[in-house]
Scaffold this motif. Structure first.
Motif, short mmCIF file in Angstrom:
data_model
loop_
_atom_site.label_atom_id
_atom_site.label_comp_id
_atom_site.label_asym_id
_atom_site.label_seq_id
_atom_site.Cartn_x
_atom_site.Cartn_y
_atom_site.Cartn_z
N MET A 36 0.85 -1.20 0.00
CA MET A 36 0.00 0.00 0.00
C MET A 36 0.88 1.25 0.00
SD MET A 36 -3.14 -0.80 -0.05
CE MET A 36 -4.16 -2.23 0.25
N ARG A 37 1.91 1.22 0.83
CA ARG A 37 2.81 2.38 0.92
C ARG A 37 3.48 2.64 -0.42
NH1 ARG A 37 6.78 3.10 5.41
NH2 ARG A 37 7.99 3.73 3.60
N GLN A 38 3.95 1.55 -1.06
CA GLN A 38 4.61 1.72 -2.37
C GLN A 38 3.64 2.26 -3.41
OE1 GLN A 38 6.19 -2.21 -2.95
NE2 GLN A 38 7.83 -1.89 -1.46
N LEU A 39 2.40 1.78 -3.36
CA LEU A 39 1.40 2.28 -4.32
C LEU A 39 1.14 3.76 -4.09
CD1 LEU A 39 -1.08 -0.76 -4.33
CD2 LEU A 39 0.29 0.02 -6.27
N GLN A 40 1.04 4.13 -2.80
CA GLN A 40 0.81 5.55 -2.49
C GLN A 40 1.99 6.41 -2.97
OE1 GLN A 40 0.09 4.85 1.65
NE2 GLN A 40 -2.11 5.26 1.48
N GLU A 41 3.19 5.87 -2.82
CA GLU A 41 4.39 6.63 -3.22
C GLU A 41 4.40 6.93 -4.72
OE1 GLU A 41 7.27 5.00 0.27
OE2 GLU A 41 7.75 4.42 -1.79
N VAL A 42 3.83 6.03 -5.53
CA VAL A 42 3.85 6.28 -6.98
C VAL A 42 2.56 6.95 -7.46
CG1 VAL A 42 5.56 4.52 -7.56
CG2 VAL A 42 3.12 3.92 -7.56
N GLY A 43 1.74 7.42 -6.51
CA GLY A 43 0.63 8.27 -6.91
C GLY A 43 -0.77 7.72 -6.72
N ALA A 58 -6.60 6.09 -9.05
CA ALA A 58 -5.40 5.42 -9.56
C ALA A 58 -4.76 6.30 -10.62
CB ALA A 58 -5.77 4.07 -10.17
N PRO A 59 -3.44 6.49 -10.58
CA PRO A 59 -2.81 7.33 -11.60
C PRO A 59 -2.76 6.62 -12.94
CG PRO A 59 -1.13 6.39 -10.18
CD PRO A 59 -2.46 5.91 -9.66
N ASP A 60 -2.63 7.39 -14.01
CA ASP A 60 -2.47 6.78 -15.33
C ASP A 60 -0.98 6.64 -15.61
OD1 ASP A 60 -2.45 6.08 -18.05
OD2 ASP A 60 -2.26 8.22 -18.57
N ALA A 61 -0.45 5.47 -15.35
CA ALA A 61 0.98 5.25 -15.63
C ALA A 61 1.19 3.79 -16.00
CB ALA A 61 1.83 5.61 -14.42
N GLU A 104 8.95 8.32 -15.59
CA GLU A 104 7.92 9.35 -15.43
C GLU A 104 8.45 10.71 -15.91
OE1 GLU A 104 4.19 9.94 -14.82
OE2 GLU A 104 5.04 8.00 -14.32
N ARG A 105 9.72 10.94 -15.63
CA ARG A 105 10.39 12.15 -16.14
C ARG A 105 11.86 11.83 -16.34
NH1 ARG A 105 8.58 12.88 -10.94
NH2 ARG A 105 10.29 12.69 -9.47
#
Ligand code: BTN
Length: 319
Positions: A36-43, A58-61, A104-105
């Motif tokens: 969960m923490r890792q998912l939150q970290e990536v947005g 959920a982010p679009d990535a 991502e960048r």
């Protein structure tokens, strides 16, 4: 595991407790919490309520866990100097074909002829390692194939009408939507790898980019997903390369071309050729008729369009 956790959260009407998730998925509650923490970290916006976790957004990535069977080949990074370098390291170590590095960048994103590629969040920046079993002479056709397959993907998903500028720029009404940069390693008789680096303006802000650029999200009313663009492109290119044949690529490329018939200046690493772009030869080379009537074939280079009524062209400032 992340795909499974997300599937649970997406299906759940009520918050999912850590205990329920750990039982269902057969992992510890600490493991659930770490994911969960890792998912939150990536947005991912995941609310932690007294009753459990709730997925809000959920982010679009193109995360590996949203890419299905292709996931294990995806190396996702929040930031890299350039996906080209990371992919080069993987390719040299012998990674499987279609290994794809996504960022991502990029802090040092680069384009052809040493230009800079602006890589702000929201764009899709990736390098795909290809290992086609084709003759060395066919290598330039891979670039044309990638441009055609990406144009078809964007048309199918978002009804975007893309024109192609030789060798592999994607334009919409003269504005740049995507650029492709490739690097190859080969022996005299076989290609070891071709790394295909692709930058696509998707959600990123292209105002101020020179020459003028445009993003997919402003060209369509549909909701745009970078993961779907990558998947669609991947599927097409994999199908094409599965047969190790690139026949017909030039014929698919030509109807979309904005280069043919125009006055162009082609800049190679060592030379500059100006004249009218007459044709693309079966090997992917641009055939240019110079002022003296000589027909010159250029296999690699960057092409600048001039006015179709003028003879000479000026190189624009770097992007
Ligand atoms: C061009 O039009 O000049 C080619 C641009 C290629 C940009 C992509 S973004 C992903 C990959 N990483 C890079 O540093 N460049 C390519």
């Amino acid at each position: 595991m992340k795909a499974k956790i997300l599937a649970h959260l997406q299906q759940a009407d009520t918050p999912a407790s850590g205990e329920r998730l750990s039982k269902r998925l057969g992992v510890s509650r600490v493991a659930v919490w770490k994911h969960m923490r890792q998912l939150q970290e990536v947005g991912y916006l995941i609310e932690t309520t007294p009753k459990g976790y709730r997925l809000v957004r959920a982010p679009d990535a193109p995360f590996p866990w949203v890419m299905g069977d292709r996931g294990p080949l995806v190396h996702y990074h929040l930031e890299l100097p350039s996906t080209m370098d990371a992919a080069m390291t993987l390719a040299r170590k012998g990674c499987p074909a279609f290994t794809t590095v996504v960022a991502e960048r990029q802090t040092k994103g680069r384009g052809r002829l040493q230009r800079r590629w602006q890589s702000t969040p929201g764009g899709l920046y990736f390098t795909m390692v290809l290992r086609p079993r084709i003759a060395l002479a066919e290598a330039p056709l891979v670039n044309l194939a990638a441009a055609v397959d990406l144009a078809d993907t964007l048309h199918d998903l978002y009804a975007v009408d893309v024109q192609l500028k030789w060798p592999n720029d994607l334009l919409v009404e003269g504005r740049k939507l995507s650029g492709i940069l490739s690097q190859m390693a080969a022996e005299p008789d076989r290609i070891d790898f071709i790394n295909l680096g692709i930058g696509i303006n998707v959600h990123n802000d292209t105002r101020g980019v020179k020459p003028s650029a445009v993003a997919v999200a402003v060209l369509t009313d549909r909701s745009v997903s970078r993961a779907r663009i990558l998947e669609g492109f991947w599927e097409r290119l994999a199908l094409r390369l599965a047969g190790d044949r690139l026949d017909g690529v030039v014929d698919q490329w030509k109807p979309r071309a904005v280069t043919l018939g125009r006055m162009v200046t082609v800049q190679t690493l060592t030379d500059k050729v100006s004249g009218r772009a007459l044709d693309v030869a079966p090997d992917g080379a641009l055939v240019v008729e110079t002022e003296t009537g000589r027909h010159v074939k250029v296999l690699y280079g960057d092409c600048f369009h001039g006015d179709s009524n003028t003879k000479a062209t000026r190189l624009p400032a770097s992007r």
